[in-house]
Design an enzyme around this catalytic site. Structure first.
Site, PDB file in Angstrom:
ATOM      1  N   GLN A 662      19.894  65.457  84.264  1.00  0.00           N
ATOM      2  CA  GLN A 662      19.098  64.845  82.882  1.00  0.00           C
ATOM      3  C   GLN A 662      17.569  64.785  83.308  1.00  0.00           C
ATOM      4  O   GLN A 662      16.669  64.992  82.406  1.00  0.00           O
ATOM      5  CB  GLN A 662      19.613  63.516  82.493  1.00  0.00           C
ATOM      6  N   GLU A 663      17.143  64.147  84.388  1.00  0.00           N
ATOM      7  CA  GLU A 663      15.833  64.141  84.609  1.00  0.00           C
ATOM      8  C   GLU A 663      15.037  65.632  84.858  1.00  0.00           C
ATOM      9  O   GLU A 663      13.925  65.772  84.265  1.00  0.00           O
ATOM     10  CB  GLU A 663      15.611  63.100  85.929  1.00  0.00           C
TER      11      GLU A 663
END
Length: 788
Positions: A662-663
């Site tokens: 996600q990052e």
């Protein structure tokens, strides 16, 4: 200078923001874009990584990049297998060239990334030792690297050697060689490479671009008539609409001294394609020709810059129009001043006093001035002043786009302030006055949710069903299904109808965050769920479209083989265009592109290729998608380090992998605008502090770009965040994204029935979706890679 005399006529209608009527530049074919731009290997970062440490004051803004809807799923049919051609002389030759160059790939990729003297020397040596197609690919890699280094003469020489050594990528050698010669000022030498290019290379992705490049060579060598003849012979064809074609034709006319034909072309580019490179070049040529743009043309250009959020450029142009337009009316000047002011507002460099001093106008610009005052009142926490301005706007400008913007902003303000009643009032007003607004589905959902939080269950239930029926394709529809089911279950004790809603959710949004929760609720209510006829609202749920996916590729497709060969030569930006050139690529292109990127460790690009496909993977059960797709969507780079560091800190490795996905999408060298570094997006200050505690010597900020160090410190940091929130994962993930302070504020609001209600109540859209995505993706990793 021709100006608009009638007051306000020049300024009729800045393009709306919320309405979505944005004058976006017409997209150039991807093959054109990549053929003309040579950029170093790189990958984009995920939105959540970009925003992790920046201010969250407006984080409830409309979020566009969420999971795709279940509808509109592209179909990848079994014809991929049957359309696989029998080997031909061409495909046999390409396949042979691919296998001959497999050892070149790591060297070529390293050269493209570093362009060091050692990397150049290594491939030069390889080329000398491997004649034929291997040497040809090596020289292409070298030429491509020289282009990136702006050493055009050296690049031209390398491309010439590539053409002399092999034929598998001869269209690349010719076209890129011609580009290099043109950049080196040797356009005459490019003629032979470009003349009758399509006849020599009938399947090349450069066929649309070669005539334009040849025309530019003619222009460079002061033969504009040849360029005009060539380009005019292509008028009416598809390529004649491309920006680079139009600009080249304008330059040819200009060079020939025919400004009467050149100027309209440049004007059209400037006005209709304002975000393109050619637009700025066209403006330069018009200035050189002493053919100034009209004020109306310049304003149209500025409006579109504004809608593209290029506020500094738009504001400068508004100011310049007012300054340069001697014949403008006072009303036009006043309106331009207001439009320039809103750019300053977006750039946070204007005060309330300055806005109040702006001229009094009528119509759109008058509404815009009130919108600015409302925004400044919001920023200064002047609620009464803000509300008074909004009330005046409703009375005076009930149909203005700026009222639409103001209502959504006001609803967001009160959402952040946890003033549910006033947030509801503004969101509901927006839906009533602007039902077709792009904000309407979100505003409607927030009205429903805030009623739920106020325990107005009857109204919440009505609005949730309305969300499903009126906005069935909205991103909030699956959320509405879940929470309407919860009202049936918890408040109405209608377990059968609750089960109907949960089943509709799990059937049509199989791997969404709320689908997991719905399955959990179905297990809980179990035998209590009597068989009830589905409620009427459920008829509006769009049925899931199930594609037939094989996971197979047409192995004898020449463009596919060529794309793999391009990867061996590190011509990475051409992989996608080459695949897309196949007439059947819509069936298998995303998979092929992702597999090629993954084959040489570009997991970020591979993952992005899958995300950008037309497939709504999360709407589909795992069993209905071949595992090759899932594993490209959820790759395992750095897995050994993830597992060892996670276990060392008592963390779930699947959670760590999901957070990294996600990052940064596994981009180890990602650096966000907020200055967060590496896989787990650590701020340098956090990294230094943790490095001291972990006794890592010689730590520098750049150390955070080392995956092993980033994983070591990132997992320590994640564990610390978890500990600060008592091990409650949802709180910790929210804090990892938004910071501890806002999370404590949200927790203090209390009155949550369960942790899932807390998550849905997070007022920052980015943070809420971040938490939900990581929790969803953790479950996907668990399913795809079960522990043995």
């Amino acid at each position: 200078m021709k100006t608009v005399v009638a007051a306000g006529a020049l300024l009729a209608g800045m393009v709306p923001l919320a309405s979505g009527a944005v004058g976006a530049t017409q997209k150039k074919k991807h093959t054109t874009a990549v053929a003309q731009k040579h950029t170093a290997k790189g990958t984009s970062k995920s939105g959540s990584a970009e925003g992790k440490a920046k201010s969250r004051g407006n984080a409830t803004s409309h979020t566009k990049e969420r999971s795709k809807k279940a509808s509109g799923v592209a179909t990848h049919t079994r014809r991929a297998r049957t359309r696989s051609r029998r080997p031909t002389a061409q495909t046999i030759h390409l396949t042979s060239a691919f296998h001959a160059t497999e050892q070149l790939r790591p060297m070529a990729q390293q050269l493209a990334a570093t362009r060091s003297a050692a990397a150049y020397a290594g491939i030069e040596s390889y080329a000398r030792q491997h004649p034929g197609e291997a040497a040809s690919a090596a020289y292409l890699a070298i030429g491509h690297a020289y282009m990136l280094d702006h050493k055009y003469a050296d690049a031209a020489a390398s491309f010439h050697r590539a053409a002399a050594s092999g034929t598998a990528l001869d269209d690349y050698a010719d076209y890129l060689g011609a580009q290099a010669l043109l950049q080196a000022g040797r356009g005459t030498e490019a003629y032979a490479l470009l003349d009758h290019f399509a006849d020599r290379h009938p399947d090349s992705i450069f066929n649309a671009n070669a005539p334009v490049l040849l025309a530019n060579a003619y222009i460079q060598q002061n033969n504009p008539q040849a360029a005009i003849k060539l380009l005019e012979s292509l008028s009416g064809t598809q390529i004649a609409a491309d920006n680079d074609f139009r600009y080249a034709l304008g330059r040819a006319y200009q060079t020939a001294g025919d400004n009467a034909h050149a100027a309209p072309i440049f004007r059209s580019l400037y006005v209709t394609q304002p975000l393109s490179l050619e637009a700025s070049q066209a403006r330069t040529q018009l200035d050189a020709m002493h053919a100034p743009l009209t004020a109306a043309e310049r304003k149209s250009h500025a409006d579109q810059l504004f809608n593209a959020k290029r506020y500094a450029e738009a504001g400068a142009e508004y100011h310049a129009i007012a300054r340069d337009g001697a014949g403008l009316s006072t009303a036009d000047r006043d309106t331009l001043q207001i439009y320039a002011a809103v750019c300053d507002l977006k750039l946070k460099r204007i005060s309330e006093r300055q806005v109040k001093r702006l001229p009094e106008t009528t119509g759109d610009s008058a509404a815009l001035k009130q919108y600015m005052l409302a925004e400044l009142a919001r920023n200064s926490d002047d609620e009464s002043g803000h509300d008074a301005i909004l009330a005046r706007m409703v009375q005076q400008f009930p149909h203005s786009r700026w009222l639409e913007e103001a209502l959504y902003s006001s609803g967001n303000m009160y959402l952040l302030k946890q003033d549910a009643q006033r947030a509801i009032a503004n969101y509901a007003q927006l839906v009533k006055l602007f039902p077709a607004s792009v904000y309407a589905p979100t505003a409607h959902w927030r009205t429903a949710w805030l009623n739920y939080r106020l325990r107005n269950y009857a109204e919440a239930a009505r609005l949730m069903d309305e969300q499903v029926t009126q906005y069935p394709a909205s991103l909030e529809a699956p959320t509405a299904l879940y929470w309407r089911g919860r009202i049936y279950e918890d408040e109405e004790h209608n377990y059968g109808q609750a089960a109907n809603y949960y089943r509709a959710l799990t059937s049509n949004y199989a791997n969404y965050y709320y689908a997991d929760l719905a399955r959990e609720r179905l297990r809980v209510i179990g035998s209590h769920a009597a068989a009830d006829a589905p409620a009427a609202a459920l008829k509006s749920v769009p049925p899931r479209q199930v594609p037939t996916l094989t996971g197979e590729l047409p192995e004898n497709e020449p463009h596919l083989i060529k794309a793999r060969l391009l990867a061996n030569a590190a011509l990475n930006e051409y992989i996608g265009p080459e695949i897309q050139a196949s007439p059947t690529s819509s069936e298998w292109g995303a998979l092929a592109q992702a597999e090629i990127y993954a084959s040489y460790g570009e997991y970020t690009r591979s993952l992005q290729s899958m995300k950008h496909s037309a497939l709504s993977f999360f709407a589909l059960p795992v069993s209905q998608v071949p595992m090759v797709y899932w594993k490209l969507l959820f790759p395992q780079p750095y897995w050994v380090g993830i597992v060892s560091n996670a276990k060392k800190n008592g963390l779930d490795p699947y959670l760590v992998a999901s957070l990294i996905r996600q990052e940064t999408e596994f981009n180890a060298v990602a650096v966000s605008r907020a200055n967060a570094y590496g896989l787990m997006q650590l701020l340098p200050s956090v990294g230094r502090s943790l490095a001291r505690k972990e006794k890592i010597r010689g730590f520098r900020t750049s150390s955070l770009l080392d995956p092993s160090i980033n994983l070591e410190l990132g997992t320590v940091n994640l564990k610390a965040v978890l500990d600060r929130f008592g091990g409650q994962l949802e709180y910790a993930l929210a804090a990892y994204n938004a910071g501890d302070t806002p999370v404590h504020r949200w927790m203090a609001a209390g009155n949550y029935k369960d942790i899932h209600e807390f998550v849905e109540s997070i007022p920052y859209s980015e943070t809420r979706e971040y938490v939900q995505a990581i929790l969803r993706n953790r479950e996907m990793y668990r399913v795809l890679y079960p522990e043995r």
